[in-house]
Structure formats: C-alpha cells, structure tokens
Design a protein around this motif. Sequence first.
Motif, mmCIF file in Angstrom:
data_model
loop_
_atom_site.group_PDB
_atom_site.id
_atom_site.type_symbol
_atom_site.label_atom_id
_atom_site.label_comp_id
_atom_site.label_asym_id
_atom_site.label_seq_id
_atom_site.Cartn_x
_atom_site.Cartn_y
_atom_site.Cartn_z
ATOM 1 N N VAL A 1 0.855 -1.182 0.000
ATOM 2 C CA VAL A 1 0.000 0.000 0.000
ATOM 3 C C VAL A 1 0.893 1.235 0.000
ATOM 4 O O VAL A 1 1.838 1.318 0.793
ATOM 5 N N PRO A 2 0.606 2.213 -0.889
ATOM 6 C CA PRO A 2 1.427 3.429 -0.908
ATOM 7 C C PRO A 2 1.455 4.115 0.458
ATOM 8 O O PRO A 2 0.477 4.090 1.191
ATOM 9 N N SER A 3 2.600 4.689 0.778
ATOM 10 C CA SER A 3 2.781 5.386 2.041
ATOM 11 C C SER A 3 3.098 6.848 1.767
ATOM 12 O O SER A 3 3.779 7.164 0.798
ATOM 13 N N GLU A 4 2.593 7.716 2.624
ATOM 14 C CA GLU A 4 2.903 9.143 2.483
ATOM 15 C C GLU A 4 4.369 9.409 2.798
ATOM 16 O O GLU A 4 4.938 10.377 2.330
ATOM 17 N N LYS A 5 4.950 8.540 3.610
ATOM 18 C CA LYS A 5 6.340 8.700 4.027
ATOM 19 C C LYS A 5 7.136 7.489 3.571
ATOM 20 O O LYS A 5 7.064 6.437 4.175
ATOM 21 N N GLY A 6 7.880 7.616 2.516
ATOM 22 C CA GLY A 6 8.773 6.539 2.103
ATOM 23 C C GLY A 6 8.140 5.508 1.191
ATOM 24 O O GLY A 6 7.131 5.755 0.541
ATOM 25 N N PRO A 7 8.751 4.318 1.184
ATOM 26 C CA PRO A 7 8.306 3.258 0.267
ATOM 27 C C PRO A 7 6.941 2.689 0.672
ATOM 28 O O PRO A 7 6.469 2.935 1.781
ATOM 29 N N PRO A 8 6.321 1.927 -0.220
ATOM 30 C CA PRO A 8 5.022 1.320 0.114
ATOM 31 C C PRO A 8 5.132 0.423 1.349
ATOM 32 O O PRO A 8 6.177 -0.172 1.602
ATOM 33 N N ARG A 9 4.042 0.350 2.075
ATOM 34 C CA ARG A 9 3.988 -0.499 3.269
ATOM 35 C C ARG A 9 3.413 -1.853 2.888
ATOM 36 O O ARG A 9 2.518 -1.947 2.045
ATOM 37 N N LYS A 10 3.898 -2.884 3.562
ATOM 38 C CA LYS A 10 3.322 -4.205 3.403
ATOM 39 C C LYS A 10 2.230 -4.362 4.452
ATOM 40 O O LYS A 10 2.508 -4.319 5.648
ATOM 41 N N VAL A 11 1.005 -4.500 3.994
ATOM 42 C CA VAL A 11 -0.124 -4.686 4.900
ATOM 43 C C VAL A 11 -0.480 -6.169 4.892
ATOM 44 O O VAL A 11 -0.683 -6.767 3.841
ATOM 45 N N TYR A 12 -0.544 -6.742 6.076
ATOM 46 C CA TYR A 12 -0.774 -8.171 6.250
ATOM 47 C C TYR A 12 -2.218 -8.404 6.669
ATOM 48 O O TYR A 12 -2.754 -7.694 7.521
ATOM 49 N N SER A 13 -2.835 -9.409 6.068
ATOM 50 C CA SER A 13 -4.175 -9.814 6.501
ATOM 51 C C SER A 13 -4.195 -11.331 6.632
ATOM 52 O O SER A 13 -3.562 -12.051 5.850
ATOM 53 N N LEU A 14 -4.909 -11.781 7.622
ATOM 54 C CA LEU A 14 -4.985 -13.205 7.910
ATOM 55 C C LEU A 14 -5.816 -13.901 6.830
ATOM 56 O O LEU A 14 -6.892 -13.434 6.479
ATOM 57 N N ASN A 15 -5.319 -15.002 6.299
ATOM 58 C CA ASN A 15 -6.076 -15.780 5.319
ATOM 59 C C ASN A 15 -6.641 -17.030 5.996
ATOM 60 O O ASN A 15 -6.495 -17.217 7.207
ATOM 61 N N ALA A 16 -7.281 -17.893 5.214
ATOM 62 C CA ALA A 16 -7.930 -19.085 5.779
ATOM 63 C C ALA A 16 -6.920 -19.990 6.483
ATOM 64 O O ALA A 16 -7.196 -20.506 7.576
ATOM 65 N N GLN A 17 -5.760 -20.172 5.886
ATOM 66 C CA GLN A 17 -4.739 -21.013 6.513
ATOM 67 C C GLN A 17 -4.268 -20.389 7.828
ATOM 68 O O GLN A 17 -4.027 -21.087 8.812
ATOM 69 N N GLY A 18 -4.151 -19.061 7.853
ATOM 70 C CA GLY A 18 -3.768 -18.366 9.082
ATOM 71 C C GLY A 18 -4.820 -18.497 10.168
ATOM 72 O O GLY A 18 -4.497 -18.662 11.342
ATOM 73 N N ARG A 19 -6.109 -18.442 9.779
ATOM 74 C CA ARG A 19 -7.187 -18.613 10.757
ATOM 75 C C ARG A 19 -7.152 -20.025 11.343
ATOM 76 O O ARG A 19 -7.353 -20.215 12.543
ATOM 77 N N ASP A 20 -6.865 -21.014 10.490
ATOM 78 C CA ASP A 20 -6.735 -22.387 10.995
ATOM 79 C C ASP A 20 -5.577 -22.487 11.986
ATOM 80 O O ASP A 20 -5.710 -23.108 13.047
ATOM 81 N N GLN A 21 -4.457 -21.879 11.629
ATOM 82 C CA GLN A 21 -3.281 -21.909 12.507
ATOM 83 C C GLN A 21 -3.585 -21.203 13.826
ATOM 84 O O GLN A 21 -3.174 -21.663 14.896
ATOM 85 N N LEU A 22 -4.314 -20.100 13.757
ATOM 86 C CA LEU A 22 -4.684 -19.375 14.970
ATOM 87 C C LEU A 22 -5.586 -20.234 15.856
ATOM 88 O O LEU A 22 -5.414 -20.271 17.075
#
Length: 113
Positions: free
Chosen positions: A66-87
């Motif tokens: 995602v573009p950032s106002e300050k510096g390089p783009p940010r990596k935004v993380y979101s939980l997917n189905a495999q992550g929900r299972d792991q959680l």
Amino acid sequence: MGKQDTEMLKGVLEGIVLSILATRPAYGYEITSELRDRGFADIVEGTIYAVLLRIEQKGLVDVEKVPSEKGPPRKVYSLNAQGRDQLGEFWGSWNSLADRMTHIQQEHSEGNN
C-alpha cells in the motif's frame, strides 16, 4: 521484562500477531504499537518484522503493498484461511497448556498450606 518473560513471549508471539491480524489487516509498525499499548513495551519492531516474515513464508497471511505518504510502500498483512486455521490451533494449544499449568499451580499451592 525479565529474561524468563522474554523467553516465554518468544514462544507465543506468532500466535499473538495472528490474533491481531484476525481483527484487521495491519502493517508492522501498527502491530508493534498495539502490542506496546497492551503492555508489551519491550517489543521492538525488528522482532515483529521477523515474525511477519515467518508467517508470510508459511502462507498464513496475504500481503498487499500500500502506498505510504512517508517513504516506500507499506506491506499490509491480513490473515487468510490457513492463518485462521493456525490461529485456532494456537488457541487450542494455549488453552490446553494453560489448563495444565493452572492445575500444577493449584497443586503447588495446596502443598504449601
């Protein structure tokens, strides 16, 4: 935070990060800030970025730049189905361990009375 606290935290930090991502997508600094707000003041961003890299490599999150106002783009993380299972597995393990630890603690307390 003492050395024992730090070592214990290392074992559960991945689950904590997954729990935060279960509520909303976030980038590393946001996660670090939330953890600090919740009393984990000694956590440094580098530690969180290492956890994020690990869960990304395991395929537990989706990543969007995602573009950032300050510096390089940010990596935004979101939980997917495999992550929900792991959680879910994490919380199952946590609850099982917590139950056993409580039982041991109660036995110890009863033995000292």
